[in-house]
Motif scaffolding. Structure first.
Motif, PDB file in Angstrom:
ATOM      1  N   GLU A   1      -4.917  -2.429  -4.271  1.00 18.17           N
ATOM      2  CA  GLU A   1      -5.027  -1.727  -5.548  1.00 18.17           C
ATOM      3  C   GLU A   1      -6.012  -0.567  -5.467  1.00 18.17           C
ATOM      4  O   GLU A   1      -5.738   0.525  -5.983  1.00 18.17           O
ATOM      5  CB  GLU A   1      -5.430  -2.698  -6.656  1.00 18.17           C
ATOM      6  CG  GLU A   1      -4.299  -3.608  -7.072  1.00 18.17           C
ATOM      7  CD  GLU A   1      -4.703  -4.629  -8.123  1.00 18.17           C
ATOM      8  OE1 GLU A   1      -5.908  -4.698  -8.483  1.00 18.17           O
ATOM      9  OE2 GLU A   1      -3.814  -5.357  -8.588  1.00 18.17           O
ATOM     10  N   ARG A   2      -7.140  -0.756  -4.813  1.00 14.55           N
ATOM     11  CA  ARG A   2      -8.121   0.334  -4.671  1.00 14.55           C
ATOM     12  C   ARG A   2      -7.552   1.470  -3.821  1.00 14.55           C
ATOM     13  O   ARG A   2      -7.742   2.642  -4.115  1.00 14.55           O
ATOM     14  CB  ARG A   2      -9.424  -0.184  -4.052  1.00 14.55           C
ATOM     15  CG  ARG A   2     -10.272  -0.990  -5.006  1.00 14.55           C
ATOM     16  CD  ARG A   2     -10.753  -0.143  -6.180  1.00 14.55           C
ATOM     17  NE  ARG A   2     -11.447   1.044  -5.740  1.00 14.55           N
ATOM     18  CZ  ARG A   2     -12.734   1.271  -5.827  1.00 14.55           C
ATOM     19  NH1 ARG A   2     -13.511   0.399  -6.397  1.00 14.55           N
ATOM     20  NH2 ARG A   2     -13.272   2.375  -5.366  1.00 14.55           N
ATOM     21  N   TRP A   3      -6.870   1.137  -2.731  1.00 12.83           N
ATOM     22  CA  TRP A   3      -6.226   2.143  -1.880  1.00 12.83           C
ATOM     23  C   TRP A   3      -5.211   2.938  -2.699  1.00 12.83           C
ATOM     24  O   TRP A   3      -5.179   4.160  -2.659  1.00 12.83           O
ATOM     25  CB  TRP A   3      -5.555   1.458  -0.701  1.00 12.83           C
ATOM     26  CG  TRP A   3      -4.794   2.360   0.213  1.00 12.83           C
ATOM     27  CD1 TRP A   3      -3.466   2.666   0.133  1.00 12.83           C
ATOM     28  CD2 TRP A   3      -5.285   3.062   1.350  1.00 12.83           C
ATOM     29  NE1 TRP A   3      -3.097   3.515   1.150  1.00 12.83           N
ATOM     30  CE2 TRP A   3      -4.212   3.776   1.911  1.00 12.83           C
ATOM     31  CE3 TRP A   3      -6.547   3.172   1.951  1.00 12.83           C
ATOM     32  CZ2 TRP A   3      -4.353   4.574   3.043  1.00 12.83           C
ATOM     33  CZ3 TRP A   3      -6.683   3.966   3.076  1.00 12.83           C
ATOM     34  CH2 TRP A   3      -5.603   4.653   3.610  1.00 12.83           C
TER      35      TRP A   3
ATOM     36  N   SER B   1      -1.508  -0.177   7.046  1.00 14.89           N
ATOM     37  CA  SER B   1      -1.467  -1.627   7.169  1.00 14.89           C
ATOM     38  C   SER B   1      -2.662  -2.222   6.443  1.00 14.89           C
ATOM     39  O   SER B   1      -3.661  -1.551   6.204  1.00 14.89           O
ATOM     40  CB  SER B   1      -1.461  -2.055   8.638  1.00 14.89           C
ATOM     41  OG  SER B   1      -2.633  -1.608   9.288  1.00 14.89           O
ATOM     42  N   VAL B   2      -2.536  -3.494   6.106  1.00 15.96           N
ATOM     43  CA  VAL B   2      -3.618  -4.222   5.458  1.00 15.96           C
ATOM     44  C   VAL B   2      -4.265  -5.095   6.519  1.00 15.96           C
ATOM     45  O   VAL B   2      -3.582  -5.852   7.213  1.00 15.96           O
ATOM     46  CB  VAL B   2      -3.092  -5.074   4.284  1.00 15.96           C
ATOM     47  CG1 VAL B   2      -4.244  -5.781   3.591  1.00 15.96           C
ATOM     48  CG2 VAL B   2      -2.312  -4.212   3.308  1.00 15.96           C
TER      49      VAL B   2
ATOM     50  N   PRO C   1       0.819  -1.210   0.000  1.00 21.07           N
ATOM     51  CA  PRO C   1       0.000   0.000   0.000  1.00 21.07           C
ATOM     52  C   PRO C   1       0.857   1.267   0.000  1.00 21.07           C
ATOM     53  O   PRO C   1       1.896   1.326   0.657  1.00 21.07           O
ATOM     54  CB  PRO C   1      -0.827  -0.093   1.275  1.00 21.07           C
ATOM     55  CG  PRO C   1      -0.349  -1.262   2.028  1.00 21.07           C
ATOM     56  CD  PRO C   1       0.653  -1.995   1.208  1.00 21.07           C
ATOM     57  N   GLU C   2       0.402   2.257  -0.755  1.00 23.53           N
ATOM     58  CA  GLU C   2       1.068   3.550  -0.785  1.00 23.53           C
ATOM     59  C   GLU C   2       0.675   4.339   0.469  1.00 23.53           C
ATOM     60  O   GLU C   2      -0.259   3.960   1.178  1.00 23.53           O
ATOM     61  CB  GLU C   2       0.650   4.297  -2.047  1.00 23.53           C
ATOM     62  CG  GLU C   2       1.151   3.625  -3.307  1.00 23.53           C
ATOM     63  CD  GLU C   2       0.697   4.311  -4.577  1.00 23.53           C
ATOM     64  OE1 GLU C   2       0.032   5.370  -4.510  1.00 23.53           O
ATOM     65  OE2 GLU C   2       1.004   3.783  -5.640  1.00 23.53           O
TER      66      GLU C   2
ATOM     67  N   ARG D   1      -7.007  -9.395  -0.665  1.00 23.03           N
ATOM     68  CA  ARG D   1      -5.986  -8.469  -0.162  1.00 23.03           C
ATOM     69  C   ARG D   1      -5.464  -7.604  -1.303  1.00 23.03           C
ATOM     70  O   ARG D   1      -5.331  -6.403  -1.180  1.00 23.03           O
ATOM     71  CB  ARG D   1      -4.848  -9.282   0.474  1.00 23.03           C
ATOM     72  CG  ARG D   1      -3.768  -8.470   1.095  1.00 23.03           C
ATOM     73  CD  ARG D   1      -2.701  -9.401   1.712  1.00 23.03           C
ATOM     74  NE  ARG D   1      -1.806  -8.678   2.567  1.00 23.03           N
ATOM     75  CZ  ARG D   1      -0.765  -7.973   2.138  1.00 23.03           C
ATOM     76  NH1 ARG D   1      -0.492  -7.915   0.851  1.00 23.03           N
ATOM     77  NH2 ARG D   1      -0.002  -7.336   2.994  1.00 23.03           N
ATOM     78  N   ARG D   2      -5.176  -8.235  -2.434  1.00 25.33           N
ATOM     79  CA  ARG D   2      -4.639  -7.506  -3.583  1.00 25.33           C
ATOM     80  C   ARG D   2      -5.604  -6.430  -4.065  1.00 25.33           C
ATOM     81  O   ARG D   2      -5.204  -5.305  -4.351  1.00 25.33           O
ATOM     82  CB  ARG D   2      -4.321  -8.473  -4.721  1.00 25.33           C
ATOM     83  CG  ARG D   2      -3.584  -7.773  -5.868  1.00 25.33           C
ATOM     84  CD  ARG D   2      -3.378  -8.690  -7.032  1.00 25.33           C
ATOM     85  NE  ARG D   2      -4.606  -8.608  -7.822  1.00 25.33           N
ATOM     86  CZ  ARG D   2      -5.043  -9.551  -8.626  1.00 25.33           C
ATOM     87  NH1 ARG D   2      -4.383 -10.662  -8.752  1.00 25.33           N
ATOM     88  NH2 ARG D   2      -6.146  -9.399  -9.296  1.00 25.33           N
ATOM     89  N   ASP D   3      -6.890  -6.760  -4.159  1.00 30.66           N
ATOM     90  CA  ASP D   3      -7.878  -5.774  -4.601  1.00 30.66           C
ATOM     91  C   ASP D   3      -7.979  -4.598  -3.637  1.00 30.66           C
ATOM     92  O   ASP D   3      -8.125  -3.452  -4.052  1.00 30.66           O
ATOM     93  CB  ASP D   3      -9.252  -6.414  -4.773  1.00 30.66           C
ATOM     94  CG  ASP D   3      -9.351  -7.283  -6.012  1.00 30.66           C
ATOM     95  OD1 ASP D   3      -8.449  -7.194  -6.882  1.00 30.66           O
ATOM     96  OD2 ASP D   3     -10.328  -8.055  -6.108  1.00 30.66           O
TER      97      ASP D   3
END
Length: 68
Positions: free
Chosen positions: A51-53, A19-20, A7-8, A46-48
């Protein structure tokens, strides 16, 4: 294109303490800045969620010129 798996910084406060998190089959990214606390959106993978974030618009004025 390379897959974005990290995550950016927060799109709202530019803090890099993100954090995720996941529960009940949903995943989201959460900003660890206690004065911000932005999170989401919820996604099934998790990946989606990452990517949205990462796709959220960012205010470049929040990031110091050294970080650009």
């Amino acid at each position: 294109m390379a897959e974005k798996t990290k995550p950016e910084p927060c799109p709202f406060c530019a803090d890099d303490r993100v954090s995720v998190e996941g529960a009940a089959g949903l995943w989201w990214v959460f900003c660890g800045n206690p004065f911000c606390g932005a999170s989401g959106p919820d996604r099934r993978t998790r990946r989606d969620a990452i990517e949205r974030w990462n796709d959220a618009p960012r205010d470049r004025s929040l990031v110091s010129s050294d970080a650009r």
